[in-house]
Structures are given as C-alpha cells and as structure tokens.
Motif scaffolding. Structure first.
Motif, PDB file in Angstrom:
ATOM      1  N   GLY A 296       0.852  -1.195   0.000  1.00 49.83           N
ATOM      2  CA  GLY A 296       0.000   0.000   0.000  1.00 49.83           C
ATOM      3  C   GLY A 296       0.877   1.230   0.000  1.00 49.83           C
ATOM      4  N   THR A 297       0.625   2.142   0.927  1.00 45.56           N
ATOM      5  CA  THR A 297       1.480   3.334   1.021  1.00 45.56           C
ATOM      6  C   THR A 297       2.924   2.897   1.277  1.00 45.56           C
ATOM      7  OG1 THR A 297       0.917   3.535   3.331  1.00 45.56           O
ATOM      8  CG2 THR A 297      -0.328   4.885   1.842  1.00 45.56           C
ATOM      9  N   SER A 298       3.070   1.810   2.044  1.00 45.02           N
ATOM     10  CA  SER A 298       4.388   1.204   2.267  1.00 45.02           C
ATOM     11  C   SER A 298       4.265  -0.278   1.901  1.00 45.02           C
ATOM     12  CB  SER A 298       4.768   1.343   3.746  1.00 45.02           C
ATOM     13  OG  SER A 298       3.856   0.605   4.542  1.00 45.02           O
ATOM     14  N   VAL A 336       6.166   3.258  -0.632  1.00 44.61           N
ATOM     15  CA  VAL A 336       6.011   2.627  -1.944  1.00 44.61           C
ATOM     16  C   VAL A 336       4.886   3.386  -2.670  1.00 44.61           C
ATOM     17  CG1 VAL A 336       5.480   0.502  -3.201  1.00 44.61           C
ATOM     18  CG2 VAL A 336       6.987   0.432  -1.218  1.00 44.61           C
ATOM     19  N   GLY A 337       3.624   3.088  -2.357  1.00 44.62           N
ATOM     20  CA  GLY A 337       2.520   3.878  -2.941  1.00 44.62           C
ATOM     21  C   GLY A 337       2.705   5.362  -2.667  1.00 44.62           C
ATOM     22  N   ASP A 338       3.257   5.673  -1.514  1.00 43.79           N
ATOM     23  CA  ASP A 338       3.505   7.079  -1.156  1.00 43.79           C
ATOM     24  C   ASP A 338       4.448   7.757  -2.159  1.00 43.79           C
ATOM     25  OD1 ASP A 338       2.031   7.804   0.995  1.00 43.79           O
ATOM     26  OD2 ASP A 338       3.634   7.632   2.485  1.00 43.79           O
ATOM     27  N   ILE A 339       5.393   7.005  -2.720  1.00 44.04           N
ATOM     28  CA  ILE A 339       6.317   7.593  -3.702  1.00 44.04           C
ATOM     29  C   ILE A 339       5.543   7.903  -4.992  1.00 44.04           C
ATOM     30  CG2 ILE A 339       8.436   7.289  -5.040  1.00 44.04           C
ATOM     31  CD1 ILE A 339       9.452   5.345  -2.973  1.00 44.04           C
ATOM     32  N   PHE A 340       4.694   6.950  -5.392  1.00 41.92           N
ATOM     33  CA  PHE A 340       3.920   7.178  -6.619  1.00 41.92           C
ATOM     34  C   PHE A 340       2.968   8.363  -6.400  1.00 41.92           C
ATOM     35  CE2 PHE A 340       4.093   2.264  -6.462  1.00 41.92           C
ATOM     36  CZ  PHE A 340       5.453   2.283  -6.738  1.00 41.92           C
ATOM     37  N   ALA A 341       2.412   8.428  -5.196  1.00 44.57           N
ATOM     38  CA  ALA A 341       1.494   9.544  -4.882  1.00 44.57           C
ATOM     39  C   ALA A 341       2.244  10.869  -4.937  1.00 44.57           C
ATOM     40  CB  ALA A 341       0.890   9.337  -3.495  1.00 44.57           C
ATOM     41  N   TRP A 342       3.451  10.875  -4.388  1.00 46.77           N
ATOM     42  CA  TRP A 342       4.258  12.098  -4.422  1.00 46.77           C
ATOM     43  C   TRP A 342       4.450  12.556  -5.869  1.00 46.77           C
ATOM     44  CZ3 TRP A 342       8.921  12.412  -7.031  1.00 46.77           C
ATOM     45  CH2 TRP A 342       9.554  13.682  -6.961  1.00 46.77           C
ATOM     46  N   VAL A 363      -4.630   9.816 -12.839  1.00 43.24           N
ATOM     47  CA  VAL A 363      -3.260  10.051 -13.309  1.00 43.24           C
ATOM     48  C   VAL A 363      -2.404   8.787 -13.168  1.00 43.24           C
ATOM     49  CG1 VAL A 363      -1.186  11.459 -12.985  1.00 43.24           C
ATOM     50  CG2 VAL A 363      -3.447  12.509 -12.843  1.00 43.24           C
ATOM     51  N   HIS A 364      -2.588   8.031 -12.068  1.00 38.84           N
ATOM     52  CA  HIS A 364      -1.835   6.780 -11.896  1.00 38.84           C
ATOM     53  C   HIS A 364      -2.102   5.851 -13.086  1.00 38.84           C
ATOM     54  CE1 HIS A 364      -0.291   7.022  -7.775  1.00 38.84           C
ATOM     55  NE2 HIS A 364      -1.432   7.528  -7.393  1.00 38.84           N
ATOM     56  N   GLU A 365      -3.387   5.701 -13.394  1.00 38.62           N
ATOM     57  CA  GLU A 365      -3.730   4.747 -14.468  1.00 38.62           C
ATOM     58  C   GLU A 365      -3.181   5.216 -15.809  1.00 38.62           C
ATOM     59  OE1 GLU A 365      -7.690   3.265 -12.150  1.00 38.62           O
ATOM     60  OE2 GLU A 365      -7.956   4.408 -14.012  1.00 38.62           O
ATOM     61  N   GLY A 448      -3.263  -6.041  -0.333  1.00 37.89           N
ATOM     62  CA  GLY A 448      -3.261  -4.584  -0.139  1.00 37.89           C
ATOM     63  C   GLY A 448      -3.782  -3.905  -1.395  1.00 37.89           C
ATOM     64  N   GLY A 449      -3.741  -2.572  -1.378  1.00 39.58           N
ATOM     65  CA  GLY A 449      -4.346  -1.810  -2.471  1.00 39.58           C
ATOM     66  C   GLY A 449      -3.591  -1.919  -3.791  1.00 39.58           C
ATOM     67  N   LEU A 450      -2.263  -1.942  -3.755  1.00 34.61           N
ATOM     68  CA  LEU A 450      -1.494  -1.822  -4.999  1.00 34.61           C
ATOM     69  C   LEU A 450      -1.710  -2.963  -5.998  1.00 34.61           C
ATOM     70  CD1 LEU A 450       1.917  -0.249  -3.907  1.00 34.61           C
ATOM     71  CD2 LEU A 450      -0.139   0.838  -4.769  1.00 34.61           C
ATOM     72  N   PRO A 451      -1.745  -4.241  -5.575  1.00 40.63           N
ATOM     73  CA  PRO A 451      -1.923  -5.304  -6.569  1.00 40.63           C
ATOM     74  C   PRO A 451      -3.247  -5.181  -7.333  1.00 40.63           C
ATOM     75  CG  PRO A 451      -1.287  -6.225  -4.449  1.00 40.63           C
ATOM     76  CD  PRO A 451      -1.557  -4.778  -4.220  1.00 40.63           C
ATOM     77  N   GLN A 452      -4.222  -4.534  -6.710  1.00 42.28           N
ATOM     78  CA  GLN A 452      -5.506  -4.364  -7.394  1.00 42.28           C
ATOM     79  C   GLN A 452      -5.493  -3.178  -8.343  1.00 42.28           C
ATOM     80  OE1 GLN A 452      -8.581  -4.133  -4.325  1.00 42.28           O
ATOM     81  NE2 GLN A 452      -7.143  -5.231  -3.016  1.00 42.28           N
ATOM     82  N   LYS A 453      -4.506  -2.289  -8.117  1.00 45.28           N
ATOM     83  CA  LYS A 453      -4.545  -1.029  -8.862  1.00 45.28           C
ATOM     84  C   LYS A 453      -3.582  -0.998 -10.036  1.00 45.28           C
ATOM     85  CE  LYS A 453      -5.775   1.690  -4.797  1.00 45.28           C
ATOM     86  NZ  LYS A 453      -5.191   2.074  -3.535  1.00 45.28           N
ATOM     87  N   ASN A 454      -2.499  -1.777  -9.979  1.00 42.19           N
ATOM     88  CA  ASN A 454      -1.449  -1.552 -10.950  1.00 42.19           C
ATOM     89  C   ASN A 454      -0.812  -2.889 -11.392  1.00 42.19           C
ATOM     90  OD1 ASN A 454       0.964  -0.680 -12.244  1.00 42.19           O
ATOM     91  ND2 ASN A 454       0.785   1.281 -11.183  1.00 42.19           N
ATOM     92  N   ARG A 455      -1.236  -3.366 -12.577  1.00 38.38           N
ATOM     93  CA  ARG A 455      -0.721  -4.651 -13.083  1.00 38.38           C
ATOM     94  C   ARG A 455       0.738  -4.541 -13.505  1.00 38.38           C
ATOM     95  NH1 ARG A 455      -4.118  -8.722 -13.973  1.00 38.38           N
ATOM     96  NH2 ARG A 455      -2.673  -9.682 -15.443  1.00 38.38           N
TER      97      ARG A 455
END
Ligand SMILES: Nc1ncnc2c1ncn2[C@@H]1O[C@H](COP(=O)(O)OP(=O)(O)O)[C@@H](O)[C@H]1O
Ligand SMILES: O=C(CO)[C@@H](O)[C@@H](O)COP(=O)(O)O
Length: 559
Positions: A296-298, A336-342, A363-365, A448-455
C-alpha cells in the motif's frame, strides 16, 4: 446452528475499513471505509494550528473511534445479517502507532490542558522525528552487547516504541510525567471496546515494535538506565500490562460500545494485531517459504520460518509473532505507494493531468498505461526508492530518493516507471537478504491496495524478483485476517474457530491469475538490479554520505 459472522476492522494510514465476513467460507459480505477526518497530521495541530517540525506524523485518536461507530454499523446494515449471528471482532492497525494515555485510558491529547503539546497526540508509524534517540539506542545496545539486536537485523528503528517514548521524555518531560501508559493504538482501540480496566497488550506489536521477547520479556532495567536514568523502570511502569498471544480474547464488547456499533454486547473482541501481520493468514499463508507483501502506502514483507536466523536490516523475528508455532519474520519499505502519490501530486506536468481527465481515468492509471509501452531498461533511468528513508535492509530514515539518467527527452511515464522499478529493487534486496541467510523465499503473495490497482507494478515485481506472485482474492486482506482472529477469539463452540490455521484454511483465497516472471525481462532487470545495488551501497552504506550532509545543511538553513 445458523450461519455465523465476524467483523474485521483494518486501520490503515489514511482510513479505516470494516469488513463483515461469513465464517463458513470467508466471503466478504459487506465492507465500508471511513476516511480519517484528520488524516495524517504532519504540518500543524488541529484547532491550535501549532506548527509541527519536519519528519513528524501524528493522528487523532477520535478518528479511530469514528471508524467503529460509522463503518461497523454500516456493514451490519448493508449485509442484512442479524447482529446475534456476529460472534467476534478483530482489528489490525498500522504500527508502531502509539499514544500516551492517562490512568483512565484517555489519550492525553483529549485533555484541554495538554492538547496544544504535539507530544500528547498519537505518533503515527511514519513519524520519523525520533531518529536521534534510535541512533543512541543502537549505539548503547551495541556497546553493551545486548542480545536483542540480532533479532532486529542489528538496528532498532526510529519508527518503534522505545525511540518514540524516549523522544517524548526528551522533548516533553511533562507529557512523559503525566502519561500513565504508552500504548499501541491497536491496544488502545481494543481497550475502548472492552472497557479500559482490561487493557492488554498484544504479543505482535510488543515483539516487533517494543523489543519484547516471549521468554525474556523486555530488555533489562540496566539497559534502559544506560539510555537515560529516568527510563530505568519504564517497562514496569509506563509499558506495563499483560502481553497476550494473537487470537486471544481481549475481552467482551461493552454495552455502551455495542450500542454505538450496532452489535450485541458481550461478543468476543480479539487482542489487537498489525495490518501486515493479519494479512498473512488473510491470504492463506500458514507455512514457511511464502513471502507475503502487504502493498500500500508502504510495503511490509512477512515470512514464516522454523529457526531464528540473523538477517541484515529485518524489522524483527518474533516467536509466534504471526502464526503460532513459527518464527515470524518482518521486513519493509517505508514508502512505496507514497512515492507514486508524491510523483502524481508534485511532479506530473499539467498536460498529463489534463489528458487523464479527458480520457476519464486517473493520473496513476494514465501513467501506468503509457509506462507499459516501454521495455525494461528502455527509459535509461534508475532510481533509489528512499523517499521516506530506508527501512530494510539499511534501517536509516535519513536517506533520500534519487533518480539517475534524466535527459531532455525524459517523459513523465518514464519517471513513473523508474519509480515502480525502484520499489521492486527495494523488495528484491529484502527477498535476497532472507533467502541468502537461510530463511527460504520460494514464492510471493501480494495483498493490499497496490496489486488491485497496478498490473504493471506487479509484473515488474515478478520480473525483478524472478518469482511467481499470487494475489489475494480479498480486497481487504488485513481486515479478513483480523476477522479470522475475531473468530478464533470467539472459539469453535460459538461457531468460530479454535485456531488461526483452521480459520485460514477455510476462509482465505488467492486469485487464479498469477504474475509469472518473463525470462527476457528477468535478464534485463538482473543487470539493472546490479546497478541499483551499487548505488544502494554507495549512498546507503557510508561511502558517500551526501544525503546526510544535505539534510544537515537543510536543518541549518531552516533555523
Ligand atoms: N493506480 C495506482 N498505481 C500505483 N499506486 C497507486 C495507484 N492508485 C493509488 N496508488 C497508491 O496506493 C496507495 C494506497 O494504497 P492502499 O493499499 O489503498 O492504502 P493503505 O496503505 O493506506 O492501506 C497510495 O500511496 C497511492 O499513491
Ligand atoms: O510497519 C507496519 C507494520 O509493521 C505498517 O503498519 C506500516 O508500514 C503501515 O502500513 P500501510 O502502508 O498503511 O499498510
């Protein structure tokens, strides 16, 4: 017997979510998220507006209660389940997220006389302002030859309990004085549900975050005295409280909380747990060789082993710390996610935002789609993933991020891809550290959130680590794990389970689709990883301490 259910409540960094789970097969019948009204408090205190110093990260304890009183009734209502059939509740939390409470168990920040002192608030896991204390803890522990250091990969982190407690003592001795106990937020929330007379501490946070050992207890009074004579008796005073194993029933839901949460009083409340640790049975892992990544964020990396091994920079090895009967190993990356968010928030040009908006995507997608068009190595970029310091294997919060290889032609999606890759290299360091030190890693499990969001991210992780990745079928794996512990606290006689292994076998699932390494990608990433490793050691192991010097200059400039 009618169908029985349990509720798991997962307290993340920015929100809390409740999930109501069918105990026969783990079906998540309903879920509900409550964003924390005060989110992460890292600039100024609520109400008073008092400015916080750099590296601070606080939270408001009232936000945690709001999750219970909003999300729990919401899932009960949405599911249509009779509250009489809900037999248990478990929670999991970020950690070490800690707070000072008074003799009644009330957070000191609720006291109008103390609320203007930032040290009276909850210190979130990513509060990194106790680094000076952590450095001293490590120096003194090493000098004294303390046997606990190897259990924590050689270093105690500034994110953990003892460093945070000592920072409070150093910077706000009056708050320290008025604190009856320092608690993990997970234990505090449990105590709010069961009644504060019965505050119990869970063995997971005590073990991983407060240097507690199942057989040896906390470090000795002499050690604490060597840190600071005022800390000599801290484990018998402000850290007192029975430490009990995961899955234990902490108590029963009080009448007053039951009314607020839409549940029946008297149901079993499990002792608190940590988000990443609850995710392990949540994804069905109850045996060694399978590294679980809570992404997720980490990222927290969790692994079971049968022997105690020394692994550089791991966050800890704790007996029964994840699944009873095994040594539980933890390592992690603090952003981790926090870096992409930044990057999405601070680094993306306006044309990308406009294009994403026009295409009806976020924007992520947008960045992921465009970054997927590149082959490994094609961007010419290489990044170090230390936007929030390095948790494992260097254990140094004073390291910073770096991107190498920019040119006038560099595109935002290339930068985004290099950031995804950097976090994968960070995970590879951790996988190698375990595997090469005798704690086998055969396959990876992600939740966590990331595997669902970013293949793309997941494929990069499979390629960089050269391992297959299985993904949790649950959208809320830590909450599912927490619900399993709630069911164990209730026990089989009430329609729950007698142990977490039985619960995981019946209730956990992974998706059929897995991410498999692609051999040609693996070969290129192997070369890039060797380059990453050189940068990692050069900037992270003292050869060039430029990152620390920049910090020092920044501090001078600020004062
Ligand atoms: N499509 C995406 N690709 C990569 N990261 C994303 C994407 N969408 C959101 N994120 C990141 O996911 C993180 C949130 O992860 P999540 O698992 O939902 O939360 P938490 O860690 O608080 O439990 C944020 O840091 C955000 O930047
Ligand atoms: O440090 C731990 C667990 O030990 C986590 O609670 C912390 O990294 C926060 O996790 P999230 O990224 O909010 O899931």
């Amino acid at each position: 017997m009618s169908k029985k259910y349990a509720i798991g409540v997962d307290y993340g960094t920015e929100s809390g979510r409740a999930v109501l789970v069918d105990l026969s097969d783990g079906t998540e019948v309903a879920d509900h998220v409550t964003p924390y009204p005060h989110n992460v408090i890292d600039e100024k205190l609520p109400i008073s507006g008092i400015k916080l110093e750099y590296d601070w990260a606080l939270q408001h304890p009232q936000d945690y209660l709001e999750v219970l009183t909003r999300s729990v009734p919401a899932v009960v209502q949405a599911s249509g389940v009779d509250p009489a059939d809900i037999i248990g509740l478990g929670i999991d939390f970020t950690a070490c997220t800690m707070l000072p409470v008074d003799a009644q168990g009330q957070p000191l920040c609720f006291n109008p006389e103390l609320t203007n002192n930032p040290h009276s608030w909850v210190k979130l896991w990513k509060h990194h302002a106790a680094q000076d204390e952590a450095n001293l803890i490590n120096e003194i522990a090493e000098r004294r030859g303390e046997d606990f250091l190897p259990r924590y990969g050689g270093k105690i982190s500034s994110e953990w309990m003892i460093a945070k407690v000592w920072q409070i003592l150093n910077e706000a001795p009056d708050i320290y004085e008025q604190t009856d106990r320092f608690l993990e937020a997970t234990d505090w929330v449990v105590s709010q549900m069961t009644g504060t007379a019965e505050i119990v501490r869970n063995s997971c946070t005590a073990g991983y975050k407060a240097i507690w050992h199942k057989k040896k207890g906390y470090p000795s009074d002499e050690f604490f005295k060597a840190l600071d004579p005022r800390l000599e008796n801290v484990t018998q005073t402000k850290l007192r409280g029975e430490v009990v194993a995961l899955g234990t029933k902490a108590g029963e839901l009080t009448e007053s909380m039951a009314a607020l949460m839409g549940l029946q009083p008297g149901i079993a409340i499990a002792v608190g747990n940590v988000d990443a640790h609850a995710a392990v049975p949540g994804v069905g892992v109850v045996t060694p060789g399978k590294l679980v990544m809570a992404m997720g964020t980490s990222i927290c990396h969790m692994l079971l082993g049968t022997e105690e091994r020394e692994v550089e920079g791991m966050c800890g090895v704790v007996e029964d710390g994840i699944i009873p009967g095994y040594l539980g190993y933890e390592a992690g990356q603090s952003a981790v996610g926090d870096i992409f968010a930044w990057y999405v928030e601070q680094g993306v040009p306006a044309y990308v935002q406009a294009a994403a908006e026009q295409e009806g995507t976020n924007v992520h997608e947008w960045l992921e789609r465009h970054a997927s068009a590149y082959k490994p190595g094609e961007t010419g970029l290489l990044a170090l993933d230390w936007w929030n310091g390095n948790r494992s294997v260097l254990v140094d919060t004073e390291l910073n991020g770096l991107i190498l290889g920019y040119s006038l032609l560099t595109k935002p999606e290339e930068v985004y891809r290099s950031l995804l890759e950097a976090t994968a290299y960070g995970t590879r360091k951790i996988v190698d550290a375990f595997h090469n030190n005798g704690v086998e890693v055969q396959e990876l499990y992600a939740c966590g959130g990331l595997p669902q969001k970013n293949r793309l991210l997941m494929q990069i992780y499979a390629d960089v680590t050269n391992r297959e990745i299985k993904v949790a079928d649950s959208k809320q794996t830590p909450a599912l794990g927490a619900a399993m512990f709630g069911a164990v606290a209730a026990g089989a006689a009430k329609g729950g389970y007698d142990n977490i292994v039985d619960a995981a076998q019946k209730m956990a699932r992974v998706r059929k689709d897995t991410f498999k390494p692609i051999p040609e990608n693996v070969a290129v990433y192997e070369r890039l990883y060797q380059e990453y490793s050189k940068l990692h050691d050069y900037f992270g192991r003292g050869e060039n301490d430029v990152m620390k010097r920049l910090r020092a200059i920044r501090e001078e400039a600020r004062h």
